[in-house]
Design a protein around this motif. Structure first.
Motif, PDB file in Angstrom:
ATOM      1  N   ILE A 134      -0.398  31.127  -8.637  1.00  0.00           N
ATOM      2  CA  ILE A 134      -0.258  30.874 -10.071  1.00  0.00           C
ATOM      3  C   ILE A 134       0.130  32.162 -10.783  1.00  0.00           C
ATOM      4  O   ILE A 134       1.060  32.190 -11.586  1.00  0.00           O
ATOM      5  CB  ILE A 134      -1.566  30.323 -10.659  1.00  0.00           C
ATOM      6  CG1 ILE A 134      -1.938  28.992  -9.995  1.00  0.00           C
ATOM      7  CG2 ILE A 134      -1.449  30.148 -12.172  1.00  0.00           C
ATOM      8  CD1 ILE A 134      -3.278  28.448 -10.412  1.00  0.00           C
ATOM      9  N   PHE A 146      -9.247  25.956  -6.674  1.00  0.00           N
ATOM     10  CA  PHE A 146      -8.682  27.265  -6.974  1.00  0.00           C
ATOM     11  C   PHE A 146      -9.367  28.353  -6.171  1.00  0.00           C
ATOM     12  O   PHE A 146     -10.529  28.235  -5.794  1.00  0.00           O
ATOM     13  CB  PHE A 146      -8.790  27.556  -8.481  1.00  0.00           C
ATOM     14  CG  PHE A 146      -8.025  26.585  -9.326  1.00  0.00           C
ATOM     15  CD1 PHE A 146      -6.684  26.781  -9.594  1.00  0.00           C
ATOM     16  CD2 PHE A 146      -8.647  25.444  -9.822  1.00  0.00           C
ATOM     17  CE1 PHE A 146      -5.966  25.870 -10.353  1.00  0.00           C
ATOM     18  CE2 PHE A 146      -7.945  24.532 -10.579  1.00  0.00           C
ATOM     19  CZ  PHE A 146      -6.598  24.748 -10.844  1.00  0.00           C
ATOM     20  N   GLY A 202       1.090  21.600 -11.982  1.00  0.00           N
ATOM     21  CA  GLY A 202       1.089  22.296 -10.704  1.00  0.00           C
ATOM     22  C   GLY A 202       2.446  22.222 -10.028  1.00  0.00           C
ATOM     23  O   GLY A 202       3.465  21.927 -10.655  1.00  0.00           O
ATOM     24  N   GLU A 219      -3.605  22.453  -3.818  1.00  0.00           N
ATOM     25  CA  GLU A 219      -3.367  21.058  -4.163  1.00  0.00           C
ATOM     26  C   GLU A 219      -3.412  20.204  -2.903  1.00  0.00           C
ATOM     27  O   GLU A 219      -2.764  20.526  -1.907  1.00  0.00           O
ATOM     28  CB  GLU A 219      -2.012  20.903  -4.856  1.00  0.00           C
ATOM     29  CG  GLU A 219      -1.936  21.668  -6.163  1.00  0.00           C
ATOM     30  CD  GLU A 219      -0.558  21.626  -6.787  1.00  0.00           C
ATOM     31  OE1 GLU A 219      -0.472  21.307  -7.976  1.00  0.00           O
ATOM     32  OE2 GLU A 219       0.431  21.925  -6.090  1.00  0.00           O
ATOM     33  N   PHE A 254      -1.332  25.692 -16.315  1.00  0.00           N
ATOM     34  CA  PHE A 254      -1.128  25.966 -14.892  1.00  0.00           C
ATOM     35  C   PHE A 254      -2.434  26.055 -14.098  1.00  0.00           C
ATOM     36  O   PHE A 254      -2.413  26.229 -12.880  1.00  0.00           O
ATOM     37  CB  PHE A 254      -0.294  27.237 -14.709  1.00  0.00           C
ATOM     38  CG  PHE A 254       1.030  27.158 -15.408  1.00  0.00           C
ATOM     39  CD1 PHE A 254       2.001  26.267 -14.983  1.00  0.00           C
ATOM     40  CD2 PHE A 254       1.285  27.941 -16.520  1.00  0.00           C
ATOM     41  CE1 PHE A 254       3.212  26.171 -15.640  1.00  0.00           C
ATOM     42  CE2 PHE A 254       2.491  27.851 -17.185  1.00  0.00           C
ATOM     43  CZ  PHE A 254       3.460  26.973 -16.750  1.00  0.00           C
ATOM     44  N   SER A 255      -3.544  25.975 -14.793  1.00  0.00           N
ATOM     45  CA  SER A 255      -4.845  25.850 -14.126  1.00  0.00           C
ATOM     46  C   SER A 255      -5.708  24.930 -14.979  1.00  0.00           C
ATOM     47  O   SER A 255      -5.378  24.626 -16.130  1.00  0.00           O
ATOM     48  CB  SER A 255      -5.512  27.221 -13.945  1.00  0.00           C
ATOM     49  OG  SER A 255      -5.761  27.842 -15.192  1.00  0.00           O
ATOM     50  N   TYR A 293      -2.636  19.321 -16.699  1.00  0.00           N
ATOM     51  CA  TYR A 293      -2.421  20.296 -15.620  1.00  0.00           C
ATOM     52  C   TYR A 293      -0.970  20.215 -15.141  1.00  0.00           C
ATOM     53  O   TYR A 293      -0.425  19.116 -14.971  1.00  0.00           O
ATOM     54  CB  TYR A 293      -3.373  20.016 -14.456  1.00  0.00           C
ATOM     55  CG  TYR A 293      -3.044  20.738 -13.173  1.00  0.00           C
ATOM     56  CD1 TYR A 293      -3.255  22.106 -13.044  1.00  0.00           C
ATOM     57  CD2 TYR A 293      -2.503  20.058 -12.084  1.00  0.00           C
ATOM     58  CE1 TYR A 293      -2.946  22.776 -11.867  1.00  0.00           C
ATOM     59  CE2 TYR A 293      -2.197  20.716 -10.901  1.00  0.00           C
ATOM     60  CZ  TYR A 293      -2.418  22.066 -10.803  1.00  0.00           C
ATOM     61  OH  TYR A 293      -2.103  22.724  -9.641  1.00  0.00           O
ATOM     62  N   ARG A 351      -3.744  28.185  -6.537  1.00  0.00           N
ATOM     63  CA  ARG A 351      -4.118  26.772  -6.629  1.00  0.00           C
ATOM     64  C   ARG A 351      -4.005  26.143  -5.240  1.00  0.00           C
ATOM     65  O   ARG A 351      -3.088  26.463  -4.483  1.00  0.00           O
ATOM     66  CB  ARG A 351      -3.197  26.016  -7.607  1.00  0.00           C
ATOM     67  CG  ARG A 351      -1.753  25.990  -7.165  1.00  0.00           C
ATOM     68  CD  ARG A 351      -0.921  25.024  -7.978  1.00  0.00           C
ATOM     69  NE  ARG A 351      -0.557  25.531  -9.281  1.00  0.00           N
ATOM     70  CZ  ARG A 351       0.484  26.350  -9.505  1.00  0.00           C
ATOM     71  NH1 ARG A 351       1.216  26.785  -8.508  1.00  0.00           N
ATOM     72  NH2 ARG A 351       0.777  26.739 -10.728  1.00  0.00           N
ATOM     73  N   VAL A 396      -7.435  19.171  -6.820  1.00  0.00           N
ATOM     74  CA  VAL A 396      -6.954  20.530  -7.065  1.00  0.00           C
ATOM     75  C   VAL A 396      -8.159  21.457  -7.108  1.00  0.00           C
ATOM     76  O   VAL A 396      -9.123  21.216  -7.843  1.00  0.00           O
ATOM     77  CB  VAL A 396      -6.163  20.641  -8.383  1.00  0.00           C
ATOM     78  CG1 VAL A 396      -5.753  22.084  -8.632  1.00  0.00           C
ATOM     79  CG2 VAL A 396      -4.920  19.743  -8.344  1.00  0.00           C
TER      80      VAL A 396
END
Length: 310
Positions: free
Chosen positions: A245, A285, A116, A230, A271-272, A114, A228, A283
């Protein structure tokens, strides 16, 4: 000064993609820049494979910088081995195989690759050649790790796939939002639709539809915003940051009223990833459905997502 020797790492698997328990194999080649040289004296030739979860871009976030003294990279995977036990390498025999099993470090677990803004999970293999004079030649390349079943632990046992989400947006439903309260007093609109599932399979697309039943103002655009969230937490503090994203336009212009407007989105690799929580890192979404009118009015509907991998 340019090195007289170069190392080249090549995986046997063309896409450099692995899952926990897989055997990672390939070869490391020593490239001689001097074709007249037939032999090279060495001290050691080794490989090292690591997977880590890290916090990054600390200097851009005041609270994260304050917490950083206790936010160290966490090893998820670590192995090493020798490529040769000889103290020399011949130019005509300059390639050396490696093979190891992708396993977690100690009692930890493998998490999916991942990238981020403030959190990253990365895996790589490094080859290190120590020459007889003590100088080192190194080469490192990343590889991608996916984890079947990741994300399932973030879903309640009572929830099942697919989890259909129907929605209806009217001025009355938005009055609780202070940022839109004043503008919605005179606005007149009715929007409904469906998210086909908010428990999403990473390998499949996110989809649904929206219907503009009624809207007095002219529509400028309708977009899907993939977000996202975080989170990092330790005894020095806690942060939670939502960042975009990708933004996908599904309608441009004044959409026909009463028409079912479908939308689709692919979850981007790197990126995901499936939702996760590990130690101080987590993380999640979300998706925002955003409608912007020409008079400047903006309607946003938020949907938390649980992404899982089969």
């Amino acid at each position: 000064m340019k090195s007289e020797y170069n190392l080249q790492i090549k995986f046997d698997k063309a896409n450099n993609t692995f899952k926990p328990g897989d055997f990672v194999s390939g070869q490391v080649s020593l490239i001689f820049t001097d074709l007249q040289q037939k032999r090279l004296e060495i001290k050691q030739f080794i490989w090292k494979s690591e997977g880590t979860i890290i916090s990054q871009n600390k200097e851009t976030h005041k609270d994260l910088e304050r917490m950083s003294s206790q936010l160290h990279p966490v090893l998820l995977h670590q192995l090493d081995g020798k490529l040769t036990t000889d103290n020399y390498i011949l130019q005509e025999k300059n390639s050396f195989p490696f093979k190891y099993q992708l396993t977690p470090y100690q009692d930890r677990k493998i998490l999916e690759t991942y990238v981020g803004v403030y959190i990253a999970i990365q895996y790589s293999i490094e080859a290190e050649l120590t020459l007889a004079n003590g100088l080192k030649v190194t080469s490192i390349i990343p590889y991608f790790v996916y984890v079947p079943g990741q994300g399932n632990d973030r879903i309640k046992q009572t929830e099942k796939y697919p989890r259909v989400e129907h929605f209806l947006i009217t001025p009355d439903k938005l009055l609780g939002n202070s940022s839109t309260m004043n503008k919605t007093q005179s606005a007149k609109f009715r929007i409904n639709g469906q998210i086909d599932t908010t428990i999403c399979l990473f390998q499949e697309d996110f989809h649904g539809y929206i219907i503009i039943q009624e809207c007095d103002s002219e529509i400028r655009t309708i977009d899907i915003q993939f977000i996202r969230v975080e989170k990092l937490e330790n005894n020095l503090g806690k942060i939670s940051e939502a960042t975009e994203i990708q933004l996908i336009q599904i309608v441009e212009g004044n959409a026909t009223r009463g028409l079912e407007l479908p939308f689709h989105m692919i979850f981007p690799k790197y990126f995901s990833c499936p939702n996760f929580q590990f130690r101080e890192f987590s993380v999640d979404f979300e998706v925002n459905l955003v409608m912007i009118l020409y008079d400047g009015f903006k309607v946003t509907l938020n949907f938390p997502l649980n992404i899982i991998r089969k």
